[in-house]
Write an enzyme that holds these catalytic residues in place. Structure first.
Site, PDB file in Angstrom:
ATOM      1  N   HIS A 217       0.835  -1.205   0.000  1.00 23.47           N
ATOM      2  CA  HIS A 217       0.000   0.000   0.000  1.00 23.47           C
ATOM      3  C   HIS A 217       0.870   1.255   0.000  1.00 23.47           C
ATOM      4  O   HIS A 217       0.659   2.171  -0.813  1.00 23.47           O
ATOM      5  CB  HIS A 217      -0.908  -0.037   1.234  1.00 23.47           C
ATOM      6  CG  HIS A 217      -1.761   1.162   1.443  1.00 23.47           C
ATOM      7  ND1 HIS A 217      -3.128   1.159   1.238  1.00 23.47           N
ATOM      8  CD2 HIS A 217      -1.466   2.433   1.858  1.00 23.47           C
ATOM      9  CE1 HIS A 217      -3.619   2.350   1.516  1.00 23.47           C
ATOM     10  NE2 HIS A 217      -2.623   3.148   1.899  1.00 23.47           N
ATOM     11  N   GLU A 218       1.852   1.316   0.895  1.00 27.06           N
ATOM     12  CA  GLU A 218       2.698   2.515   0.987  1.00 27.06           C
ATOM     13  C   GLU A 218       3.597   2.669  -0.242  1.00 27.06           C
ATOM     14  O   GLU A 218       3.825   3.792  -0.707  1.00 27.06           O
ATOM     15  CB  GLU A 218       3.529   2.476   2.269  1.00 27.06           C
ATOM     16  CG  GLU A 218       2.726   2.435   3.561  1.00 27.06           C
ATOM     17  CD  GLU A 218       1.684   3.541   3.673  1.00 27.06           C
ATOM     18  OE1 GLU A 218       1.858   4.612   3.042  1.00 27.06           O
ATOM     19  OE2 GLU A 218       0.684   3.346   4.388  1.00 27.06           O
ATOM     20  N   HIS A 227      -5.749   6.943  -2.590  1.00 29.63           N
ATOM     21  CA  HIS A 227      -6.721   6.022  -2.016  1.00 29.63           C
ATOM     22  C   HIS A 227      -7.905   5.854  -2.963  1.00 29.63           C
ATOM     23  O   HIS A 227      -8.375   6.820  -3.573  1.00 29.63           O
ATOM     24  CB  HIS A 227      -7.204   6.522  -0.653  1.00 29.63           C
ATOM     25  CG  HIS A 227      -6.173   6.407   0.418  1.00 29.63           C
ATOM     26  ND1 HIS A 227      -5.925   7.410   1.329  1.00 29.63           N
ATOM     27  CD2 HIS A 227      -5.307   5.405   0.730  1.00 29.63           C
ATOM     28  CE1 HIS A 227      -4.962   7.028   2.157  1.00 29.63           C
ATOM     29  NE2 HIS A 227      -4.568   5.825   1.807  1.00 29.63           N
TER      30      HIS A 227
END
Length: 612
Positions: A217-218, A227
């Protein structure tokens, strides 16, 4: 009084920001003026969103109260560290000064007035300068604060990104400070910048951030992904429950038009970039995001790994020129940008052209099933006893000629119960097999039948953490129209946020949230109301117990009791006492089972209302 509250908020933010500033200055190419600008812009954005949501209610008081509470964007991602939170957007994004100003302009309507016809559908950063070059690897290094376990998991996450995209990364411990590179460090929480920003660019992999999906995700942020729920089309798929959001964080639920580009890809409720259902919740359990189709409610917020559409987003953004010629891949697959004669296939599918089932993991299961008019059934490994084991995966592809496929769950159903499913059965029955499907877990068997849109469907079983009973599902060919049979969505009506003269005037209570547990008495639900005046006495939120029916008998109980018989000693005696009641329907302490209903006279329940 207002001055004192604002002064407290300022002092608290200053103390936190001193620590946060040092961390950001150490791992990012930013100076004091840029940090001040980003912090100021985010504060203005918070105040603007707060005013739109709550009228003239005091922002300073809400900010003070919210600063005392933990904040997370998913139950599967650690809470946001308070020292850096004044500089973070949407919980884990450190914006550049330019990005912060652009978002404020867009939200405040400045850009829309000057450019009224500009609109897009977005999930990837649209600025050309934010993309990393593909002519050379993306350089990165590890700061000395990162321990070996974290380093190992970061390398695995990077390799996964490399295996499914055209991107290449290179560990360069001696990279020059004037080059563009990523620095992984153990900061306060998990956060990153969006896209390439120049110079040293940190990615914080703090304590409890080492789960594969969290790191992916990061890294997704660092290569340009926003997002998922920030897309302007998000309201077609989710509803924001403002009543249950920490009031000073409503700015973290804004949909935006101009920052990013969806590249023509559909919205994905199973994206690893999506908020969970309780993001920024006032009590960490009330849902702040409700899926329009309630069958997706337990899908959002997953941090297992990248979804198929997460991967396709990056491949479209960076790798669209790698494979020429026609796309012979089926069922939503496309040529792998590093091996154009190989297909990348949606989750659950495999084979040279994505027409076969994905091989199983740590189990003998799955397959390709030709559907008939008579019911045929499949089940999870070990169903119903001894049940499935952790870290298993099974995939089934159902096909039929000239008809649709009807599915129905039968017999027993039980999975580890979490608000975002970790162990689950997933059903993909839409015409587009790329997006993540419906995911079910917990103890309540899905009711009714489900009919595919086309003559193909995919069923996926996945366990990560525990062992449990699992599921059994039957399928048959049908001429019925495509359908799902979801339970109705409970939509909370947000009270009008108009501030009026006087004191102690509350709006009507909102609707009760969904119960946090399906049985056993230990579930809670809550509701909130809005103060219509500047100050009100009494509670803004109240809680109720719910689902007081005793939980079903644990299917593994007999096995545990059998194991206990071969055990001797004091420890085993205590274990035996603990297991003695497991052949009866269970209630959570302080409740006890009385004729199948969980009851208690404990004073702990004095703070709970009884929902009507």
């Amino acid at each position: 009084m207002l001055l004192l509250v604002l002064l407290f908020v300022f002092i608290s933010a200053t103390n936190a920001s001193d620590v946060g500033r040092r961390e950001l200055e150490k791992h990012f190419d930013v100076g004091d003026s840029s940090l001040d600008s980003v912090g100021d812009v985010l504060l203005k954005l918070k105040k603007l969103a707060h005013q739109r949501a709550f009228g003239n209610r005091e922002f300073g008081h809400d900010a003070e109260e919210d600063s005392k509470k933990p904040v997370a964007i998913s139950v599967l991602q650690p809470t946001v560290a308070k020292d850096v939170s004044p500089y973070l957007f949407e919980g884990d994004i450190f914006l550049s000064k330019k990005q912060a100003i652009n978002i404020l302009k867009e939200v405040s309507g400045i850009e829309s007035k000057s450019k009224p016809n500009v609109r897009g559908r977005r999930s990837f950063d649209a600025s050309p300068e934010s993309k990393w070059p593909t002519t050379a690897p993306i350089k990165y290094r590890f700061h000395e604060s990162i321990d070996f376990y974290a380093v190992s998991n970061i390398i695995k996450a990077i390799r996964y990104w490399e295996n499914v995209t055209c991107l290449e990364f290179e560990n360069s411990p001696d990279v020059a400070d004037n080059e563009d590179f990523i620095e992984f460090f153990q900061g306060q929480g998990c956060y990153s910048m969006i896209g390439r920003n120049g110079g040293r660019q940190g990615v914080s992999i703090g304590e409890n951030c080492v789960k594969a999906g969290v790191i992916e995700h990061e890294i997704g942020h660092a290569i340009g992904m926003w997002h998922e729920q920030s897309r302007p089309d998000a309201q077609s798929y989710i509803k924001v429950e403002s009543d249950f959001i920490l009031p000073s964080y409503v700015s973290d639920f804004l949909q935006r038009d101009k920052d990013i580009d969806t590249l023509g890809l559909p919205y994905d409720l199973g994206s690893v970039m999506h908020y969970g259902s309780t993001a920024f919740s006032v009590d960490q359990s009330s849902k702040t995001l409700i899926t329009r189709d309630p069958l997706y409610q337990s899908t959002i917020g997953q941090r297992e790994t990248l979804s198929f559409l997460d991967i396709e987003t990056i491949n479209k953004a960076y790798c669209s020129d790698r494979c020429s010629g026609s796309n012979d891949c089926k069922n939503g697959g496309y040529p792998h940008p590093k091996q154009c004669d190989t297909c990348l296939c949606p989750n659950g599918l495999s084979g040279p052209k994505c027409e076969d089932f994905e091989p199983p993991r740590k189990a003998e299961c799955g397959g390709k099933i030709v559907v008939k008019e008579e019911w045929q059934s499949i089940e999870s490994p070990g169903f119903p006893d001894p049940g499935y084991d952790p870290d298993q995966k099974c995939n089934w592809v159902f096909e039929v000629a000239g008809k649709r496929i009807e599915f129905e769950f039968i017999e027993e159903f039980s999975f580890l119960c979490t608000s975002t499913c970790v162990d689950y059965v997933e059903m993909k029955i839409s015409a587009d097999l790329r997006p993540t499907g419906f995911r079910w877990c917990c103890f309540n068997i899905p009711k009714g039948s489900f009919v595919s849109e086309l003559n193909i469907a995919v069923i996926i079983f996945r366990s990560q953490l525990t062992n449990d009973v699992g599921f059994k599902l039957q399928a048959r060919a049908t001429d019925l129209p495509a359908r799902t049979t979801p339970a109705p969505v409970v939509i909370t009506t947000t009270p009008v946020p108009t501030t009026i003269e006087g004191t102690d005037q509350w709006a009507e209570w909102g609707s009760w949230s969904q119960c946090s547990r399906s049985c056993g008495g230990c579930g809670i639900m809550s509701r909130v109301r809005v103060c219509r005046t500047k100050q009100c006495k009494g509670r803004r939120q109240e809680f109720s117990t719910c689902n007081l029916k005793a939980c079903p008998i644990d299917k593994h109980c007999a096995k545990l009791l059998a194991n206990d018989k071969i055990c001797n000693g004091r420890v085993c005696t205590k274990a035996s006492q603990a297991l003695s009641g497991c052949l009866e329907p269970q209630c959570c302490p302080p409740f006890i089972n009385v004729d199948g209903t969980c009851q208690s006279d404990s004073p702990l329940l004095n703070d709970f209302e009884l929902a009507k």
